[in-house]
Design a protein around this motif. Structure first.
Motif, PDB file in Angstrom:
ATOM      1  N   HIS A   1       9.760 -71.757 -15.656  1.00 46.22           N
ATOM      2  CA  HIS A   1       9.944 -72.255 -14.292  1.00 46.22           C
ATOM      3  C   HIS A   1       9.071 -71.450 -13.339  1.00 46.22           C
ATOM      4  N   THR A   2       8.400 -72.156 -12.427  1.00 53.53           N
ATOM      5  CA  THR A   2       7.635 -71.511 -11.364  1.00 53.53           C
ATOM      6  C   THR A   2       7.674 -72.378 -10.116  1.00 53.53           C
ATOM      7  N   ASP A   3       7.797 -71.728  -8.978  1.00 53.60           N
ATOM      8  CA  ASP A   3       7.752 -72.449  -7.699  1.00 53.60           C
ATOM      9  C   ASP A   3       6.318 -72.666  -7.236  1.00 53.60           C
TER      10      ASP A   3
ATOM     11  N   HIS B   1       2.740 -78.449 -11.156  1.00 56.87           N
ATOM     12  CA  HIS B   1       3.746 -77.398 -11.352  1.00 56.87           C
ATOM     13  C   HIS B   1       3.612 -76.880 -12.782  1.00 56.87           C
ATOM     14  N   VAL B   2       2.657 -76.019 -12.993  1.00 64.11           N
ATOM     15  CA  VAL B   2       2.421 -75.422 -14.312  1.00 64.11           C
ATOM     16  C   VAL B   2       2.132 -73.936 -14.133  1.00 64.11           C
ATOM     17  N   VAL B   3       2.188 -73.207 -15.239  1.00 65.43           N
ATOM     18  CA  VAL B   3       1.899 -71.770 -15.180  1.00 65.43           C
ATOM     19  C   VAL B   3       0.405 -71.526 -15.040  1.00 65.43           C
TER      20      VAL B   3
ATOM     21  N   ASP C   1       1.513 -66.400 -10.211  1.00 67.84           N
ATOM     22  CA  ASP C   1       1.825 -64.972 -10.225  1.00 67.84           C
ATOM     23  C   ASP C   1       3.326 -64.697 -10.346  1.00 67.84           C
ATOM     24  N   SER C   2       4.134 -65.754 -10.312  1.00 65.05           N
ATOM     25  CA  SER C   2       5.581 -65.594 -10.454  1.00 65.05           C
ATOM     26  C   SER C   2       6.095 -66.689 -11.395  1.00 65.05           C
TER      27      SER C   2
ATOM     28  N   SER D   1       6.640 -60.462 -16.827  1.00 62.22           N
ATOM     29  CA  SER D   1       5.580 -59.544 -16.396  1.00 62.22           C
ATOM     30  C   SER D   1       4.226 -60.241 -16.529  1.00 62.22           C
ATOM     31  N   LYS D   2       3.184 -59.632 -15.969  1.00 61.36           N
ATOM     32  CA  LYS D   2       1.848 -60.208 -16.038  1.00 61.36           C
ATOM     33  C   LYS D   2       1.372 -60.337 -17.485  1.00 61.36           C
ATOM     34  N   ASN D   3       1.678 -59.326 -18.317  1.00 62.18           N
ATOM     35  CA  ASN D   3       1.262 -59.388 -19.723  1.00 62.18           C
ATOM     36  C   ASN D   3       1.925 -60.551 -20.449  1.00 62.18           C
TER      37      ASN D   3
END
Length: 403
Positions: free
Chosen positions: A91-93, A106-108, A178-179, A188-190
């Motif tokens: 999930h990401t806003d 709405h994707v990563v 980024d979230s 996390s970013k990794n």
């Protein structure tokens, strides 16, 4: 001297053959290089064994302490600082956008891959020994290909008719949220970087501006007068995405399995007692045991890959060390070839034996029994040769038997 045949060009040059003394000097230089390669390959092999054992210990440790989460909606304080396992949807806003092409998803991750149709030069050489000199025929051929990187035509042997543009109007890019969350936990970013299962974006989700000169054809967005017959300088773009969010119109959200340290609502790297960091993410539903098995398999493949690279460096090193032997006899037509074959076989045997020895020394520190077993294996060829030589009857003995 130049020979031209359409898009093929041949350049003929002559190179003075090195004298015997010069070749001996080159062999001495190669000897020093060979020593350096042997030191480097030995260090690489020894380091690799320590790395492999440390990684294996870290994975075993992780599997023994990992805690499966019963709920991904609540971060229990009792799990804080511990290695946890969970499976949940992404999930990401954030909305990944490429405004130049009207894409909003709405994707990563949204990836834009750009290629340009360009001239590419291929070079091949053939050498002919003509006594005191060597005739070198260098052939250049040219073809038009799609390339993601800019090919500089200024270094081409024949620039006429093979000029490439000096820049690309559009460049490749990856748009990343980024979230990102799984359940109520933030990655996390990794962990976000490990989301890599890309899928091509269909034409219906790309809003091509009118009168833009862009045309969608065969999965690519073309900036070309005729995508079916591209010209040098034409551009084609492919869009891909990964990590469908719960709010996306692309379909059901993607599920991932994660093993990481829980710090409040954050999932981040876990430091093992063995010295490695654990931060795992796999697409789909996968058990913690299966995830650690996959990591073990990757560790094994990496270990063998580095072992092969270390052996190859060692083989080249021995080749440099023994180059003076072949140099001394290479002027003899048949003898030189036989000596070269024998030296090559000897170098292969030495590099294999020494590689196993270094690997065994590395393992002695961690697993003594296995290490000593490998060490004995490295000397097996020499032991067998000694046994054969002792068991072989002498010629005098054979004369006595048959007399």
């Amino acid at each position: 001297m130049h020979n031209n045949y359409g898009n093929s060009h041949t350049r003929v040059t002559y190179r003075r053959n090195a004298s015997f003394c010069e070749r001996i000097q080159n062999s001495l230089v190669a000897f020093v290089v060979g020593l350096g390669l042997l030191v480097a390959s030995s260090g690489l092999l020894y380091w690799n064994e320590g790395r492999a054992v440390q990684t294996a210990k870290s994975l075993d440790e992780g599997l023994s302490v990992v805690i499966p989460l019963k709920s991904t909606d609540v971060a229990f304080e009792s799990n804080n600082g511990k290695l946890v396992y969970l499976t949940a949807t992404l999930h990401t806003d954030k909305i990944m956008s490429d405004p130049d092409y009207g894409i909003n998803l709405h994707v990563v991750k949204l990836k834009r891959s750009v290629e340009m149709y360009q001239w590419v030069e291929q070079e091949s050489k053939r050498e002919y020994d003509e006594g005191g000199q060597t005739r070198v025929e260098t052939s250049y051929s040219y073809s038009e290909e799609w390339r993601s990187e800019l090919v500089s035509s200024s270094s081409f042997h024949s620039l006429l008719g093979h000029e490439n543009p000096g820049s690309m109007q559009v460049t490749s890019k990856v748009f990343t949220a980024d979230s990102v969350q799984v359940g109520n936990f933030h990655l996390s970013k990794n962990l976000i970087d490990k989301i890599k299962q890309y899928k091509p974006l269909g034409q219906e989700l790309i809003n091509i501006p009118p009168n833009s000169g862009l045309e969608f054809y065969n999965g690519y967005l073309y900036q070309s007068n005729n995508p079916r017959r591209p010209q040098v300088g034409d551009i084609r773009i492919q869009f891909e995405y990964t990590g469908i969010s719960g709010k996306s119109s692309l379909g059901d959200p993607d599920t991932v399995s994660v093993v990481a340290k829980q710090v409040g609502l954050q999932l981040t790297r876990y430091e093992t007692d063995a010295g490695d960091d654990l931060e795992l993410l796999y697409h789909g539903e996968m058990s913690a045991k299966k995830m650690f098995e996959e990591e073990h398999n990757q560790n094994i493949m990496m270990t063998w890959g580095i072992r092969f690279a270390g052996w190859l460096l060692m083989f080249v090193g021995f080749g440099c060390l023994t180059s003076i032997i072949t140099t001394l006899v290479d002027w003899l037509p048949i003898v030189g070839e036989l000596v070269a074959m024998g030296v090559g076989a000897m170098n292969a045997a030495l590099s294999i034996s020494l590689s196993i020895t270094i690997i065994a020394i590395g393992w002695i520190r961690y697993r003594p029994m296995l290490g000593f077993g490998l060490l004995a294996l490295s000397f097996l060829p020499f032991i067998l040769s000694k046994i054969r030589s002792r068991g072989r009857p002498s010629t005098n003995y054979q004369r006595d038997v048959y007399s």
